[in-house]
Design an enzyme around this catalytic site. Sequence first.
Site, PDB file in Angstrom:
ATOM      1  CD  GLU C 279       3.062   7.125  -3.230  1.00  0.00           C
ATOM      2  OE1 GLU C 279       3.243   6.347  -2.272  1.00  0.00           O
ATOM      3  OE2 GLU C 279       2.945   8.343  -3.098  1.00  0.00           O
ATOM      4  CD  GLU C 282      -1.826   4.801  -7.018  1.00  0.00           C
ATOM      5  OE1 GLU C 282      -1.055   4.470  -6.089  1.00  0.00           O
ATOM      6  OE2 GLU C 282      -2.977   5.236  -6.835  1.00  0.00           O
ATOM      7  CB  CYS C 299       3.616   7.579   3.374  1.00  0.00           C
ATOM      8  SG  CYS C 299       4.081   7.733   1.708  1.00  0.00           S
ATOM      9  CB  SER C 319      -1.109   6.988  -3.680  1.00  0.00           C
ATOM     10  OG  SER C 319      -0.583   5.689  -3.739  1.00  0.00           O
ATOM     11  CE  LYS C 358       3.353   5.658   9.395  1.00  0.00           C
ATOM     12  NZ  LYS C 358       2.909   5.217   8.051  1.00  0.00           N
ATOM     13  CD  GLU C 361      -0.662   3.484   8.202  1.00  0.00           C
ATOM     14  OE1 GLU C 361       0.434   3.406   8.790  1.00  0.00           O
ATOM     15  OE2 GLU C 361      -0.778   3.909   7.047  1.00  0.00           O
ATOM     16  CD  GLU C 366      -8.988   0.466   6.236  1.00  0.00           C
ATOM     17  OE1 GLU C 366      -9.822   0.170   7.132  1.00  0.00           O
ATOM     18  OE2 GLU C 366      -8.551   1.614   6.099  1.00  0.00           O
ATOM     19  CB  CYS C 503       8.530  10.856   9.678  1.00  0.00           C
ATOM     20  SG  CYS C 503       7.448  10.478   8.306  1.00  0.00           S
TER      21      CYS C 503
END
Lengths: 158, 430, 574
Positions: C279, C282, C299, C319, C358, C361, C366, C503
């Site tokens: 990141e 990036e 994230c 990102s 999560k 996710e 993908e 979190c």
Amino acid sequence: MESVKEVIKRYGNSKDNLIQIMLELQQLSGKNYLPDAWVKEAAEELGMPLSKVYGVITFYAMFSTEPRGKYVIEVCKSGPCHVSGSENIVHILEKELGIKPGETTADGLFTLELSSCFGACDIAPAVKIGENVHGNLTADSLKDLIISYREGLTYGNN
Amino acid sequence: METTKILSARFGKIRPDSVEEYVAAGGYEGLKKAIGMQHLDVIEEIKKANLFGRGGAAYPTGIKWEQAYAIKKGPKYMVCNADEGEPGTFKDKHIMAEDPFQLIEGMTIGAYLMGATEGFIYIRGEYMGIQRIVRSAIENAKKAGYLGKNILGAGFDFDLKVVSGAGAYVCGENTALVESIEGKPGRPRQKPPYIKNCGLYQMPTILNNVETYSCIPWIVKDGGEAFSALGTDFSGGTKLMCLSGNVAKRGVYEIPFGTTLRELIYTIGGGIPNGKKLKFVHLGGSSGACFPESLLDTKICYNDLKKNGLSLGSGAVLVVDDSSCPVDYLKAVMEFFEEESCGKCTPCREGNQRMVEILEKLTEGKGTMEDIKKLKSLAQTMKTTSFCGLGQSAPVPVITLIKYFEAEFIAHTEGKCPAGKCKMNGKGVK
Amino acid sequence: MDMINLKIDGLDVSVPKDTTILQAAKQLNIDIPTLCYLKGINEVGSCRVCVVEVEGWRGLHPACVTKVSEGLVVKTATKTVREARQNILELIMANHNRECLSCARNTNCELQKLCNDAGIGDTTFEKKADRGSIDCSGSVVRDPSKCVLCGRCVSVCSNTQNVGVISYAHRGAHTSVTTPYEVELAGLECINCGQCIKVCPVGALQEKDATERVWSALENPDLHVVVQTAPAVRVALGEEFGMPVGTNVEGKMVTALKRLGFVKVFDTNFSADLTIMEEGTELINRINNGGKLPMITSCSPGWIKFCEHNYHEFLENLSTCKSPQQMFGAVAKSYYPQKAGVDPKKVFVVSVMPCTAKKYEADREEMKVDGLRDIDAVITTRELAKMIKQARIEFEKLPDSCYDSILGASTGAGVIFGNTGGVMEAALRTVADILTGKDLKEIEYTAVRGMEGIREATVNISGMDLKVAIVNGTGNAAKLLDKIKAGEANYHFIEVMACPGGCINGGGQPIIMDKSKTEEVKQKRIEGIYAIDKSRAKRKSHENPEIKALYDEYLGKPGEHKSHKLLHTHYTAR
Ligand SMILES: Cc1cc2nc3c(=O)[nH]c(=O)nc-3n(C[C@H](O)[C@H](O)[C@H](O)COP(=O)(O)O)c2cc1C
Ligand code: SF4
Ligand code: SF4
Ligand code: SF4
Ligand code: FES
Ligand code: FES
């Protein structure tokens, strides 16, 4: 027929007008209900979460999310009508129409509903069919009334 | 009995949406007079009139207006409560169907005093036809210069709009009504803040019942004292009473305060038909008290009624004859509240539901003495802890019917319905 | 300050203006019971459990929303109050599906405690209101039969998170809290953040349980089961075993996971460091090459879904980095098997996450490489505690163990991913070193720390003013994005975490029973995280030796072909 957008435009695109818009759309549906797709479209147009719109249309007794009959027959079951024999009215209608409250006749003509007082207590027992109130009902007058609606004689379309 | 008619004077005599006929029959004199007076003098007249809110809560209108007038924040809104959902009530319907201009004029006087430029008449959705009449009347008033811009050339603007309800009794409660005008579910708001400070669109809001507003033009025109003199020392003016149930002549009657309930039911209403006897009267709508014959000589006056533990409510008088069973009747009443509770607070949402459950048991002969005790206890809890007036007053018929007819409730626990109304399939648990 | 004097249960107390009776009573150690009340989030006064008597006032009054005034005489436990409270609790309980023994919230249910404290016996009411059927479609499971209609989830979802997929519907006895048309959550804009679970006083909202799936993987001899533990888990798991809030139980947790049978216990802190490498690179590339700015962190899967539903115009700002959880999985099924000499198909990756999103996710279409899903099962902190309890492990007494190599080493930068501002700070530590080419000693970016919902800072790195913003809670994210859209704000880099506080307060963290302690608990968990950061020898991601090895031996350079294939992803307008 007017589209959802047009109705919203006429009332003004504001959340405040949600109830007025929904009343209008229900009228336009021809089946006395709010089609899901219209409700979703209206929610998007008004920039409201669908959950909130659903909260509104399920809160108010006049809205239905299911198609109803051309004529919604509401039998008042509040105190004044109760002491004037509204239970009897319900029984007669159940028999006459062959349906229970909450149901619609197979021909799509009538939906039977129980309702709260609609201000016709001076002519109790009373029913409301669409916008029209019919009171001082007896078994005979009630049967005649149903026949007249069936035959489209009374207040055919309004 | 010939008495002065204020509200119903023009009923049936004019076309309801014709400004010309309304004016010809003496209409808009109040507004004209108000425009020539000091604001506070107008409010003083209303205070002198001893006018109490006709919507049910009986708050003194003059005081309400004085307080609203003193609030400096703005814009202020005028709102009319035409939700008329209290079972047995149909007076506002008559006002709006037969003489809506007195309401419009009353609101316009209020708007003039308060400096409000916008007003709303919230009419229940079940009154579609009446909404049309009122809309038409508003249009015509606008055309004639009684609404809209620069009213009567006096340099003030006021616009009125009809907003439709969609079937919810609770929307008659002030804050729920305001929520509903804002397009939301009619769930009451936490108070304070009160709507006089923070109501519609969070702005100061003057909210009155149809009948209350309709008294204003007469009061301004003929003076507060004249109005007050029509009634009792405590309750000024006249009242539209709605007679329903087992009485010969049902309907709306305008009576001066001070008339007794007996006169209303027997003299005006023609008494109980079919040779039956009076069992009880349910006064003020479903949220009012039920009481027997013994209290019939009470005068219709806020004070006298209060002394007897009663309240006038909306002016609904439901007469119930001795073919009815109080338990069965109460069940119908509580089903109304179970359905109409907004569902926000526990005592009302759950309490009404459980009261119906108990009453069902009783009418089936499956109830116990414990159940009756529970009814009483729940009633107290609902009355003291509910969020709004609906839940607070829903137990009133429970408390009063048990008070006056306890023996009949107990009989049900023994499998007997003295009135012979309940089916009693359970035949008593004992 | 204007002080108000009043009397509660015969005791005098003096409190500032605008204090509620509830708060004033608390000062006297009178704990008026509450149910719907949630400070700052749900102050609606609807359950009426907190009613008290006030001398001279008609009826009883809700202590949670009634402000004090001079000379009030309040009584909180008279016969009237007790009877009312008992009736109200009985009414609530009567419509509540009382299957306590099999409920996920058994022993930490607020209703259970309220009924117990008030001495509620059984109820004679028989009927049950129909509030809808159970919905197991998403990461969050709704069981309306347990819902007490407190409205907390509605407020959190609509106001705090600005999602609004659940709302009150119907009225009277039919009132329910539900989705539009009572459809399944999974088909809606729900971002799976689980904040609704955290506020639910009862077991009406829970995560979708994956413990059985993990148990059967562990018992399957054909599988090579490894586990990763997210940064925020270690400062909260101890709460489930009665340890002080904020205690770092990293070592005990590793021991427990080994005892449960995981072949390797790895650390998401490791892949958090990896995320920073990607990141940070990036970000520098975007800045140097005129890429889309501001760049926004990716994230937090709740945030990603929120953006995909509501802010399509910002999808290119996200990102492209996968989250640390997914990066870990991708590496655990490629690099790790190669080094360890195991068949990648047999590697079963379990994540222990503070987060319910999560779960979603991991299941995204993908999130796989060469046909292998990155992650095979996700359990929350709560579910891990449950497994440890099921295995009858005496957690508090366990000795410490260390994470396994080669995906277990981490730096202080990796651990601070666990709270709001952490990803930003970790990124800044690395980006600053890269841009200056130095090993900077000033690494604590206190300007980006804190608990406020929206924070902004300008950080000067080798002569360049880097404008950054940190938001936590998607409601705040919406506010910030709207400002950017309106041209009222602009940044180079924005960190978004879907949950308020990050979190450490994720939807999978231990339930805070005493809601009045929520802020304090969040603060302590954050302190725990920063304490770990401070204690680490290495505090910058690029100094992580195992990360260096990963790039040297396998990936090449950040952002290059292999990294791109394994560690980056794309987004979908929904
Ligand atoms: C549940 C409930 C229903 C009510 N319904 C009505 C109504 O239909 N019409 C009305 O005027 N007032 C109704 N009220 C009373 C209003 O809240 C309010 O007191 C009144 O409209 C104020 O106007 P007034 O002072 O002119 O009476 C209701 C109150 C409650 C609690
Ligand atoms: S008492 Fe409570 S549930 Fe009943 S109508 Fe009022 S706010 Fe709604
Ligand atoms: S998980 Fe988050 S978005 Fe989904 S319903 Fe709960 S609070 Fe709303
Ligand atoms: S699901 Fe939980 S938080 Fe939401 S209203 Fe029901 S009980 Fe309250
Ligand atoms: S009670 Fe039936 S119409 Fe009023
Ligand atoms: S906690 Fe006060 S009303 Fe619910």
